[in-house]
Design a protein around this motif. Structure first.
Motif, mmCIF file in Angstrom:
data_model
loop_
_atom_site.group_PDB
_atom_site.id
_atom_site.type_symbol
_atom_site.label_atom_id
_atom_site.label_comp_id
_atom_site.label_asym_id
_atom_site.label_seq_id
_atom_site.Cartn_x
_atom_site.Cartn_y
_atom_site.Cartn_z
ATOM 1 N N GLY A 151 0.810 -1.230 0.000
ATOM 2 C CA GLY A 151 0.000 0.000 0.000
ATOM 3 C C GLY A 151 0.831 1.262 0.000
ATOM 4 O O GLY A 151 0.494 2.233 0.670
ATOM 5 N N GLY A 152 1.936 1.278 -0.770
ATOM 6 C CA GLY A 152 2.659 2.529 -0.988
ATOM 7 C C GLY A 152 1.935 3.330 -2.063
ATOM 8 O O GLY A 152 0.792 3.014 -2.442
ATOM 9 N N LEU B 291 -3.775 -5.211 0.311
ATOM 10 C CA LEU B 291 -3.196 -5.710 1.563
ATOM 11 C C LEU B 291 -1.879 -4.983 1.827
ATOM 12 O O LEU B 291 -1.032 -4.895 0.935
ATOM 13 C CB LEU B 291 -2.918 -7.217 1.472
ATOM 14 C CG LEU B 291 -4.076 -8.128 1.035
ATOM 15 C CD1 LEU B 291 -3.640 -9.592 1.091
ATOM 16 C CD2 LEU B 291 -5.309 -7.912 1.907
ATOM 17 N N GLU B 292 -1.719 -4.474 3.040
ATOM 18 C CA GLU B 292 -0.518 -3.708 3.402
ATOM 19 C C GLU B 292 0.019 -4.200 4.740
ATOM 20 O O GLU B 292 -0.739 -4.408 5.686
ATOM 21 C CB GLU B 292 -0.863 -2.212 3.464
ATOM 22 C CG GLU B 292 0.101 -1.331 4.242
ATOM 23 C CD GLU B 292 1.547 -1.359 3.737
ATOM 24 O OE1 GLU B 292 1.755 -1.410 2.510
ATOM 25 O OE2 GLU B 292 2.465 -1.354 4.593
ATOM 26 N N LEU B 293 1.324 -4.334 4.817
ATOM 27 C CA LEU B 293 1.994 -4.858 6.019
ATOM 28 C C LEU B 293 1.873 -3.934 7.243
ATOM 29 O O LEU B 293 1.615 -4.385 8.361
ATOM 30 C CB LEU B 293 3.459 -5.100 5.649
ATOM 31 C CG LEU B 293 4.515 -5.432 6.679
ATOM 32 C CD1 LEU B 293 5.563 -6.334 6.031
ATOM 33 C CD2 LEU B 293 5.199 -4.197 7.216
ATOM 34 N N GLY C 255 9.249 9.477 5.412
ATOM 35 C CA GLY C 255 10.243 9.471 4.330
ATOM 36 C C GLY C 255 10.048 10.681 3.432
ATOM 37 O O GLY C 255 10.551 11.766 3.715
ATOM 38 N N ALA C 256 9.246 10.477 2.357
ATOM 39 C CA ALA C 256 9.138 11.487 1.293
ATOM 40 C C ALA C 256 8.515 12.789 1.781
ATOM 41 O O ALA C 256 7.519 12.773 2.505
ATOM 42 C CB ALA C 256 8.299 10.924 0.154
ATOM 43 N N HIS D 34 14.891 2.969 7.439
ATOM 44 C CA HIS D 34 14.427 2.284 6.224
ATOM 45 C C HIS D 34 15.606 1.445 5.734
ATOM 46 O O HIS D 34 16.558 2.000 5.176
ATOM 47 C CB HIS D 34 14.062 3.285 5.130
ATOM 48 C CG HIS D 34 13.057 4.331 5.537
ATOM 49 N ND1 HIS D 34 11.721 4.212 5.253
ATOM 50 C CD2 HIS D 34 13.192 5.505 6.188
ATOM 51 C CE1 HIS D 34 11.074 5.282 5.713
ATOM 52 N NE2 HIS D 34 11.949 6.074 6.284
ATOM 53 N N VAL E 150 10.662 7.752 -6.972
ATOM 54 C CA VAL E 150 10.033 9.052 -6.683
ATOM 55 C C VAL E 150 8.525 8.891 -6.865
ATOM 56 O O VAL E 150 8.059 7.908 -7.452
ATOM 57 C CB VAL E 150 10.534 10.205 -7.602
ATOM 58 C CG1 VAL E 150 11.975 10.569 -7.303
ATOM 59 C CG2 VAL E 150 10.327 9.892 -9.061
HETATM 60 C C1 LIG Z 1 13.694 8.790 3.285
HETATM 61 C C2 LIG Z 1 13.003 8.898 1.961
HETATM 62 C C3 LIG Z 1 12.739 10.144 1.422
HETATM 63 C C4 LIG Z 1 12.077 10.251 0.198
HETATM 64 N N1 LIG Z 1 11.779 11.491 -0.280
HETATM 65 C C5 LIG Z 1 11.039 11.601 -1.406
HETATM 66 C C6 LIG Z 1 10.545 12.866 -1.815
HETATM 67 O O1 LIG Z 1 10.744 13.880 -1.129
HETATM 68 N N2 LIG Z 1 9.820 12.923 -2.970
HETATM 69 C C7 LIG Z 1 9.552 11.808 -3.717
HETATM 70 O O2 LIG Z 1 8.893 11.909 -4.767
HETATM 71 N N3 LIG Z 1 9.988 10.590 -3.321
HETATM 72 C C8 LIG Z 1 10.700 10.462 -2.190
HETATM 73 N N4 LIG Z 1 11.080 9.222 -1.758
HETATM 74 C C9 LIG Z 1 10.797 8.056 -2.611
HETATM 75 C C10 LIG Z 1 9.506 7.287 -2.233
HETATM 76 O O3 LIG Z 1 9.953 5.984 -2.025
HETATM 77 C C11 LIG Z 1 8.468 7.359 -3.358
HETATM 78 O O4 LIG Z 1 8.021 8.691 -3.497
HETATM 79 C C12 LIG Z 1 7.219 6.494 -3.137
HETATM 80 O O5 LIG Z 1 6.669 6.713 -1.868
HETATM 81 C C13 LIG Z 1 7.470 5.004 -3.400
HETATM 82 O O6 LIG Z 1 6.241 4.328 -3.399
HETATM 83 P P1 LIG Z 1 6.146 2.783 -3.748
HETATM 84 O O7 LIG Z 1 4.721 2.395 -3.627
HETATM 85 O O8 LIG Z 1 6.801 2.508 -5.043
HETATM 86 O O9 LIG Z 1 7.036 2.032 -2.668
HETATM 87 P P2 LIG Z 1 6.967 1.832 -1.081
HETATM 88 O O10 LIG Z 1 6.758 3.114 -0.419
HETATM 89 O O11 LIG Z 1 8.203 1.035 -0.792
HETATM 90 O O12 LIG Z 1 5.692 0.901 -0.855
HETATM 91 C C14 LIG Z 1 5.745 -0.503 -0.749
HETATM 92 C C15 LIG Z 1 4.706 -0.940 0.263
HETATM 93 O O13 LIG Z 1 4.716 -2.371 0.360
HETATM 94 C C16 LIG Z 1 4.555 -2.719 1.724
HETATM 95 N N5 LIG Z 1 5.053 -4.091 1.942
HETATM 96 C C17 LIG Z 1 6.333 -4.524 1.939
HETATM 97 N N6 LIG Z 1 6.360 -5.854 2.177
HETATM 98 C C18 LIG Z 1 5.077 -6.261 2.324
HETATM 99 C C19 LIG Z 1 4.460 -7.515 2.569
HETATM 100 N N7 LIG Z 1 5.166 -8.642 2.708
HETATM 101 N N8 LIG Z 1 3.108 -7.559 2.654
HETATM 102 C C20 LIG Z 1 2.351 -6.436 2.495
HETATM 103 N N9 LIG Z 1 2.887 -5.232 2.257
HETATM 104 C C21 LIG Z 1 4.235 -5.146 2.169
HETATM 105 C C22 LIG Z 1 5.359 -1.656 2.457
HETATM 106 O O14 LIG Z 1 5.013 -1.578 3.823
HETATM 107 C C23 LIG Z 1 4.975 -0.405 1.665
HETATM 108 O O15 LIG Z 1 3.824 0.200 2.176
HETATM 109 C C24 LIG Z 1 11.720 9.083 -0.523
HETATM 110 C C25 LIG Z 1 11.992 7.824 0.021
HETATM 111 C C26 LIG Z 1 12.614 7.728 1.259
HETATM 112 C C27 LIG Z 1 12.880 6.372 1.836
#
Ligand SMILES: Cc1cc2nc3c(=O)[nH]c(=O)nc-3n(C[C@H](O)[C@H](O)[C@H](O)COP(=O)(O)OP(=O)(O)OC[C@H]3O[C@@H](n4cnc5c(N)ncnc54)[C@H](O)[C@@H]3O)c2cc1C
Length: 561
Positions: free
Chosen positions: A91-92, A113-115, A136-137, A506, A545
């Motif tokens: 749920g990212g 489903l989100e952890l 984070g972001a 992280h 991002v």
């Molecule tokens: C410190 C930091 C600062 C950042 N700053 C910025 C910013 O300023 N601007 C920007 O655009 N981006 C920034 N980012 C990048 C950020 O990662 C992306 O913007 C975006 O939030 C990524 O989304 P995602 O859904 O791809 O990944 P994720 O955020 O990694 O989502 C993956 C999801 O899967 C879930 N998950 C993992 N394993 C399981 C499991 N087994 N079962 C169920 N769920 C699970 C996790 O809990 C998480 O909720 C930053 C990242 C970090 C770490």
């Protein structure tokens, strides 16, 4: 107000300096004890008289992620299966975007489903002393034309609007980072912006001009945000085959202040510096968004607008809240996905219900894997060849985001007044610190702010991969000392003002776009994957991002609908 301006704060700071600092002898003792990131041993600890502030871990639940390494509970112990028209795992931002797209396409019984206990992933919020702050972001640049789905959604939630009179879309300025945005602590004063001033630095001025030309030339090759909307030809592949540092050297761009700035930019966006990321990534940072303007070059109105960034005290959690709110009934947090098994007639998913401590079984015709790829590789009963190859040799940046509760205002020092983002100058490759963000900066209340009263600041560290293990083995108090040592460079009185610290770690925060990542055939194959299981994490772009996550989620949702 420009760099070097004299404010009541700077006058006060000069007085404090003249008197020997905020605490006289004690300040010098603290400074001697506090070693910044560059030289920091884990045992670093201040030797001042006062007790260190309480420091606690916050944010993610490592024990849930580590459940994946334990043997699976017997699958037969699960309750009768629940059914969903489609299931999004993770749920990212990518997962939420996929679910939103599925619902918009009419798959009303799609679920997620989100952890963790709340959705948002790296874009969630933490609350310290009543103040929301980003796990984070923390920002989203005003999207360009290529990020059309992001832009459409921002119009939908009212963050952008089409101005018929001017014939263009405009951001709601209340949500753009207020001025001053950034300041750099260098040579004993604060200056405007993060590139060292070119005043008195003719070599830097000349090289900044040449870098601006190089970015402009590279832009003609085609760069876009999201990256899949740009062409990728032989010239891009050549850039992707070398490090950014190598490419800069080949261009004769070696001014230490320019390299320090570019290293900062790479660490801030990619979690690793210019010696680690590819030249494609280093140029993409600039060429896909606002370009690079050498100091003194005037900006057009359109360029000034494209440089704007949306931000909120809680960072991009503000966006997540608006993405999640209409989907709330279909979100199932505190579910750790343990196994995904594709069969002839559908997909079976087993998840651990963290609240009830029991195994759940779900059945669905379609799955969107919005999980980091190394997690997908673990939970899929039969991982695809491309998935196995995509994670082999992958590099992930560990990050530490530390929220510090200030009991009273910090004393400022000469130069630029407090900004949204405050950073200490450091030569390329010499530190993991990225400065801090003032979470009150966006507040319109005059009694809220870094130098006007209590509040919360958030310090960022993009760590080395070799530091990941210590992030989990060392106590929060030890890491807190490292953070304080870095902040002491900027604010000598920080120890006296911090009343509590919450540290968000992280371990595998984001994929690092090392050479070869952008052109990795396995990542391309996963983006094109057809069938019952599709992939949608930002990692598919080779870096992370908001725009990439949102667009990849949208594309997977479209395909699965
Ligand atoms: C410190 C930091 C600062 C950042 N700053 C910025 C910013 O300023 N601007 C920007 O655009 N981006 C920034 N980012 C990048 C950020 O990662 C992306 O913007 C975006 O939030 C990524 O989304 P995602 O859904 O791809 O990944 P994720 O955020 O990694 O989502 C993956 C999801 O899967 C879930 N998950 C993992 N394993 C399981 C499991 N087994 N079962 C169920 N769920 C699970 C996790 O809990 C998480 O909720 C930053 C990242 C970090 C770490």
């Amino acid at each position: 107000m420009g760099a070097g301006a004299v404010t009541p704060h700077t006058v006060r700071a000069e007085l404090v300096e003249a008197l020997g600092g905020s605490g006289g002898l004690r300040r010098r003792t603290l400074l001697a004890a506090g070693l910044p990131s560059a030289t920091w041993p884990l045992a670093a600890c201040r030797s001042g008289a006062s007790l260190p502030p309480p420091a606690t871990w916050a944010g993610s639940s490592p024990e849930r992620g580590h459940r994946l390494r334990s043997p699976l509970p017997p699958l037969s112990s699960a309750r009768p299966p629940r059914r969903a028209g489609a299931l999004v795992l993770g749920g990212g931002v990518a997962g939420l975007s996929a679910l939103r797209t599925l619902h918009a396409a009419g798959v009303q019984d799609a679920a997620l489903l989100e952890l963790e206990d709340s959705v948002g992933g790296n874009s969630r919020a933490h609350v310290l002393a009543g103040q929301a702050c980003p796990v984070g972001a923390h920002y989203l640049p005003v999207p360009g034309l290529a990020a059309r789905e992001v832009s459409e959604w921002l119009h939908e939630i009212g963050l952008m609007r089409f101005d018929a009179l001017r014939g263009k879309s405009l951001p709601d300025e209340r949500h753009l980072a207020h001025a001053p945005q950034e300041r750099l602590w260098i040579d004993g004063h604060w200056q405007d912006g993060l590139l060292a001033s070119t005043e008195g630095r003719p070599a830097l001025a000349a090289q900044a001009q040449r870098f601006a030309q190089a970015v402009s030339q590279a832009s003609h090759l085609g760069f876009a945000m999201p990256s899949q909307r740009a062409p990728f030809g032989a010239a891009h592949a050549a850039l992707d085959a070398q490090t950014f540092a190598h490419w800069l050297q080949a261009q004769g761009l070696n001014d230490p202040h320019l390299l320090a700035y570019l290293d900062y930019a790479c660490r801030d966006d990619y979690g690793a510096g210019l010696h680690t990321v590819s030249a494609w990534a280093g140029l993409h940072y600039f060429a896909s968004r606002h370009g690079f303007k050498a100091p003194g070059t005037p900006l057009s109105e359109a360029e000034a607008r494209s440089e704007g960034v949306f931000t909120w005290p809680e960072g991009n959690a503000w966006l997540v809240e608006r993405l999640a709110a209409p989907l709330r009934a279909h979100l199932h947090p505190a579910r750790t996905v343990l196994r995904v098994d594709e069969g002839k007639h559908g997909v079976d998913v087993w998840a651990w219900n963290e609240a009830k401590a029991e195994l759940e079984h779900w059945q669905t015709p379609q799955v969107v894997m919005a999980l980091p790829l190394f997690v997908s590789a673990r939970v899929l009963a039969n991982p695809l060849d491309a998935l196995t190859k995509a994670v082999q040799g992958a590099h992930y940046a560990p990050w530490l985001v530390t929220h510090l509760q200030l009991s009273e205002a910090l004393i400022d020092r000469p130069g630029m007044p407090p900004a949204w983002d405050s950073v200490a100058y450091a030569p390329a490759g010499s530190t993991s610190a990225l400065g801090y963000v003032d979470n009150q900066h966006q507040s319109l209340r005059p009694d809220r702010g870094l130098h006007t009263g209590p509040g919360v600041i958030s310090a960022y560290h993009a760590l080395l991969e070799s530091e990941r293990a210590a992030l989990y083995s060392q106590p929060a108090a030890t890491w807190a000392q490292r953070v304080l040592a870095d902040l002491r460079i900027l604010h000598a009185d920080i120890d006296d003002k911090v009343s509590a610290m919450a540290l968000c770690r992280h371990g595998h925060a984001m994929r690092i776009p090392t050479p070869g990542t952008r052109s990795h055939p396995a990542l391309a194959a996963l983006r094109q994957q057809r069938g019952r299981i599709r992939f949608a994490h930002s990692e598919l772009a080779g870096y992370s991002v908001f725009e990439e996550a949102f667009t990849l989620g949208w594309a997977a949702g479209q395909a699965a609908a």
